[in-house]
Enzyme design. Structure first.
Site, PDB file in Angstrom:
ATOM      1  N   GLU A 289       9.644   0.747  10.680  1.00 16.03           N
ATOM      2  CA  GLU A 289      10.677   1.758  10.418  1.00 16.03           C
ATOM      3  C   GLU A 289      10.000   3.108  10.631  1.00 16.03           C
ATOM      4  OE1 GLU A 289      13.809   1.265   9.692  1.00 16.03           O
ATOM      5  OE2 GLU A 289      13.854  -0.868   9.218  1.00 16.03           O
TER       6      GLU A 289
ATOM      7  N   LYS B   1       0.861  -1.192   0.000  1.00 17.87           N
ATOM      8  CA  LYS B   1       0.000   0.000   0.000  1.00 17.87           C
ATOM      9  C   LYS B   1       0.892   1.236   0.000  1.00 17.87           C
ATOM     10  CE  LYS B   1      -1.657   2.800   2.812  1.00 17.87           C
ATOM     11  NZ  LYS B   1      -1.475   3.966   1.915  1.00 17.87           N
TER      12      LYS B   1
ATOM     13  N   CYS C  63      13.825  10.366   7.096  1.00 21.85           N
ATOM     14  CA  CYS C  63      13.725   9.936   8.503  1.00 21.85           C
ATOM     15  C   CYS C  63      15.062  10.018   9.224  1.00 21.85           C
ATOM     16  CB  CYS C  63      13.193   8.513   8.563  1.00 21.85           C
ATOM     17  SG  CYS C  63      14.149   7.403   7.539  1.00 21.85           S
TER      18      CYS C  63
ATOM     19  N   GLU D 272      10.210  15.745  14.961  1.00 19.75           N
ATOM     20  CA  GLU D 272      10.867  15.490  13.679  1.00 19.75           C
ATOM     21  C   GLU D 272      10.558  16.665  12.745  1.00 19.75           C
ATOM     22  OE1 GLU D 272       9.270  11.968  11.842  1.00 19.75           O
ATOM     23  OE2 GLU D 272      11.209  11.458  11.012  1.00 19.75           O
TER      24      GLU D 272
HETATM   25  P1  NAD Z   1       2.570   8.335   7.706  1.00 19.17           P
HETATM   26  O1  NAD Z   1       2.751   7.545   8.938  1.00 19.17           O
HETATM   27  O2  NAD Z   1       1.586   9.437   7.720  1.00 19.17           O
HETATM   28  O3  NAD Z   1       2.162   7.409   6.487  1.00 19.17           O
HETATM   29  C1  NAD Z   1       2.951   6.309   6.074  1.00 19.17           C
HETATM   30  C2  NAD Z   1       2.061   5.328   5.341  1.00 19.17           C
HETATM   31  O4  NAD Z   1       1.103   4.825   6.256  1.00 19.17           O
HETATM   32  C3  NAD Z   1       1.271   5.920   4.183  1.00 19.17           C
HETATM   33  O5  NAD Z   1       1.157   4.925   3.175  1.00 19.17           O
HETATM   34  C4  NAD Z   1      -0.091   6.183   4.801  1.00 19.17           C
HETATM   35  O6  NAD Z   1      -1.132   6.190   3.857  1.00 19.17           O
HETATM   36  C5  NAD Z   1      -0.201   4.978   5.722  1.00 19.17           C
HETATM   37  N1  NAD Z   1      -1.124   5.092   6.843  1.00 19.17           N
HETATM   38  C6  NAD Z   1      -1.507   6.186   7.536  1.00 19.17           C
HETATM   39  N2  NAD Z   1      -2.392   5.830   8.499  1.00 19.17           N
HETATM   40  C7  NAD Z   1      -2.550   4.479   8.405  1.00 19.17           C
HETATM   41  C8  NAD Z   1      -3.327   3.511   9.102  1.00 19.17           C
HETATM   42  N3  NAD Z   1      -4.113   3.822  10.126  1.00 19.17           N
HETATM   43  N4  NAD Z   1      -3.236   2.210   8.703  1.00 19.17           N
HETATM   44  C9  NAD Z   1      -2.430   1.860   7.680  1.00 19.17           C
HETATM   45  N5  NAD Z   1      -1.684   2.724   6.987  1.00 19.17           N
HETATM   46  C10 NAD Z   1      -1.737   4.014   7.349  1.00 19.17           C
HETATM   47  O7  NAD Z   1       4.028   8.865   7.312  1.00 19.17           O
HETATM   48  P2  NAD Z   1       4.436   9.759   6.080  1.00 19.17           P
HETATM   49  O8  NAD Z   1       4.048  11.173   6.383  1.00 19.17           O
HETATM   50  O9  NAD Z   1       3.994   9.151   4.792  1.00 19.17           O
HETATM   51  O10 NAD Z   1       6.028   9.598   6.130  1.00 19.17           O
HETATM   52  C11 NAD Z   1       6.808  10.337   6.969  1.00 19.17           C
HETATM   53  C12 NAD Z   1       7.186   9.534   8.201  1.00 19.17           C
HETATM   54  O11 NAD Z   1       7.821   8.329   7.795  1.00 19.17           O
HETATM   55  C13 NAD Z   1       8.210  10.243   9.059  1.00 19.17           C
HETATM   56  O12 NAD Z   1       7.879  10.091  10.414  1.00 19.17           O
HETATM   57  C14 NAD Z   1       9.506   9.511   8.743  1.00 19.17           C
HETATM   58  O13 NAD Z   1      10.471   9.583   9.760  1.00 19.17           O
HETATM   59  C15 NAD Z   1       9.025   8.139   8.532  1.00 19.17           C
HETATM   60  N6  NAD Z   1      10.012   7.388   7.757  1.00 19.17           N
HETATM   61  C16 NAD Z   1      10.740   6.442   8.402  1.00 19.17           C
HETATM   62  C17 NAD Z   1      11.705   5.732   7.703  1.00 19.17           C
HETATM   63  C18 NAD Z   1      12.543   4.691   8.387  1.00 19.17           C
HETATM   64  O14 NAD Z   1      13.161   3.895   7.689  1.00 19.17           O
HETATM   65  N7  NAD Z   1      12.586   4.643   9.704  1.00 19.17           N
HETATM   66  C19 NAD Z   1      11.897   5.969   6.330  1.00 19.17           C
HETATM   67  C20 NAD Z   1      11.116   6.927   5.706  1.00 19.17           C
HETATM   68  C21 NAD Z   1      10.163   7.629   6.440  1.00 19.17           C
END
Ligand code: NAD
Length: 495
Positions: free
Chosen positions: A264, A188, A298, A395
């Site tokens: 992650e 997804k 991240c 962050e």
């Molecule tokens: P997000 O948590 O808002 O969304 C990530 C994904 O989760 C998207 O596909 C979103 O549609 C989905 N999502 C949201 N709510 C959900 C739910 N209830 N159930 C299932 N899926 C759901 O994050 P974002 O804004 O897309 O990305 C930024 C975040 O990702 C930052 O916090 C960043 O640090 C983190 N990140 C971490 C890593 C790592 O490797 N640790 C890498 C990249 C990004």
């Protein structure tokens, strides 16, 4: 020139090339009746549409992947390696188109997008190689009378949920090890950036991945999706990259069926510069650790902790580097900072700067916000940031360099670890002893030592504390998609 100059406009030829790719994956308007628009953050224009799928379609995807997964689990490692290698070759052959698509739907510069294609494809190549190295173990029972054998088997159907900031690499970092291990997968992608994933999956199928084995579900209702699929007993694994808040929600859902889980999550990386650091190297490292992806990473440097003796020179060097960046469409040549992913991100970044300045931080440079369409926020430097300012405790996910100063090593380490996050940290010093001592003292899963971009497909990427569970990349990343079976082979004496 600075980030406050006129925005650079995209090259029309690049736009035309992206339109062709969008049509190739069937994401042009006519092809999709019930559609989520995907926008270019440069000017908010719609570049394509993807279907808004509901839970019935998500469960259908689970059924198809589950059925295809049985045959795939029985394939040989060599077969899976050959398919993955072909997928790698296709990703590289199509690197220019993928990079254009990443830039157009996410906003990063084309140079950053090309680097993402190289990085993202590397996971596919690495796991093509690693899948033929599956190993088990043979041990002697301590009391005799048996041999203890282990082998690794695929964990089963995996649900892979990815964020928008690296739409290719976050997908391949999960899909490649899942397929290499012999698992089926339902991915997804983020709603803001689904096109890159759809294109990459199309190339995987062209490379020989069975069509049903790797499903992609695009939806505007991520909560309904995860509630439905994680409750399905055929799903055995969830791997998520995204914010810590959503990760906690998914872990609670995963608990019901005791799913193997990889998380992650977010970070708050300290970037520590000691007086004995090589200044030029530290400024270059800081620039890379802060500005890759416009700061939307991240592992981006979140808190610059700089020792008093080098602080003025470091801040001056970094500020000069940031103000030289030209801002505009990631498709324009010469651009160093593209738009943020959306307008919410821009509003949030303004809030962080206002909060820091309100608490006494010194604003050294603040790129203007572009008036009109497009979600722009210029590179910004704030110095003397108090440790309790929001820019230091949350962050940032944008091009704000927030600097704090320290006097002793102990103070630097204590402040670096004063966070619930533990993804990445950085240390810049010319002393090998200090480098290892500080790296060993940091509560993070990753440490860049005199290095601003530590990620590598051959290394285990992941965090501790609230930054996550499990690792991606390397042999450890394959184990996230495997279970261990243990056979006890009784042996009795025949003499
Ligand atoms: P997000 O948590 O808002 O969304 C990530 C994904 O989760 C998207 O596909 C979103 O549609 C989905 N999502 C949201 N709510 C959900 C739910 N209830 N159930 C299932 N899926 C759901 O994050 P974002 O804004 O897309 O990305 C930024 C975040 O990702 C930052 O916090 C960043 O640090 C983190 N990140 C971490 C890593 C790592 O490797 N640790 C890498 C990249 C990004």
């Amino acid at each position: 020139m600075s980030t406050s100059d006129v925005l650079l406009e995209p090259d029309p030829l690049s736009r035309a090339a992206v339109a062709k790719v969008v049509a190739r994956i069937g994401a042009d308007r006519a092809a999709v009746p019930n559609a989520i628009p995907v926008r270019d953050p440069h000017d908010d224009s719609v570049i394509g549409y993807v279907p808004d799928l509901g839970t019935a379609e998500a469960l259908d995807a689970v059924s198809r992947a589950d059925a295809a997964g049985r045959d795939w689990a029985a394939t040989t490692p060599r077969h899976r390696a050959d398919v993955l290698r072909r997928w790698y070759d296709l990703l590289i052959d199509n690197a220019d188109d993928i990079a254009l698509l990443i830039t157009l739907e996410m906003g990063k510069t084309l140079a950053d997008a090309r680097a993402e294609v190289t990085y993202g494809a590397d996971f596919v190549r690495w796991y093509a190689e690693e899948t033929t190295r599956h190993t088990g173990t043979v041990r002697e029972a301590p009391m005799g009378g048996a041999r203890l054998l282990t082998r690794r088997v695929p964990v089963g159907l995996a649900v892979l949920i990815t964020p928008w900031n690296f739409p290719l690499a976050m997908a391949t970092r999960k899909i490649a090890p899942a397929l290499a291990a012999g698992c089926a997968a339902v991915t997804k992608p983020a709603t803001l950036t689904p096109l890159t994933t759809l294109f990459a999956v199309q190339l995987a199928v062209a490379a020989g991945v069975p069509g049903d084995l790797l499903q992609t579900v695009t939806t505007s209702n991520a909560g309904a999706f995860s509630n439905a699929v994680l409750a399905d007993p055929r799903v055995r694994k969830v791997s998520f990259t995204g914010s810590t808040g959503v990760g906690k929600v998914l872990l609670r859902l995963a608990a019901d069926n005791v799913l193997k889980s990889s998380m992650e999550l977010g970070g708050n990386a300290p970037f520590i510069v000691f007086d004995d650091a090589d200044l030029e190297r530290a400024v270059e490292g800081a620039f890379n650790a802060k500005m890759r992806n416009g700061g939307q990473s991240c592992i981006a440097a979140n808190r610059f902790l700089v020792q008093d003796g080098i602080a003025d020179a470091f801040v001056e060097g970094l500020t000069e580097r940031l103000t030289s960046l030209r801002m505009g469409s990631g498709l324009a040549s010469g651009v160093g900072l593209g738009p943020m992913v959306d307008h919410n991100a821009v509003d949030r970044l303004h809030g962080l700067v206002d909060d820091a300045v309100g608490r006494g931080a010194k604003l050294l440079t603040h790129g203007r916000t572009h008036e009109g369409p497009g979600s722009y926020f210029g590179a910004t430097v704030v110095d003397h940031v108090p440790a309790d300012a929001e820019v230091a405790t949350t962050e940032i996910f944008g091009p704000i360099a927030a600097v704090q100063r320290f006097s002793t090593q102990e103070e630097a380490v204590t402040r670096a670890n004063d966070t619930e996050f533990g993804l990445a940290g950085y240390v810049f010093t010319e002393s090998l002893d200090r480098a290892f001592h500080v790296a060993d003292s940091l509560g993070t899963g990753i440490v860049g030592i005199n290095q601003g971009v530590p990620s590598n497909a051959a290394a285990p990427f992941g965090g501790v504390k609230e930054s996550g569970l499990g690792r991606e990349g390397s042999a450890e990343g394959l184990e996230e998609y495997q279970e261990i079976r243990f056979y006890n082979l009784a042996l009795r004496s025949t003499s």
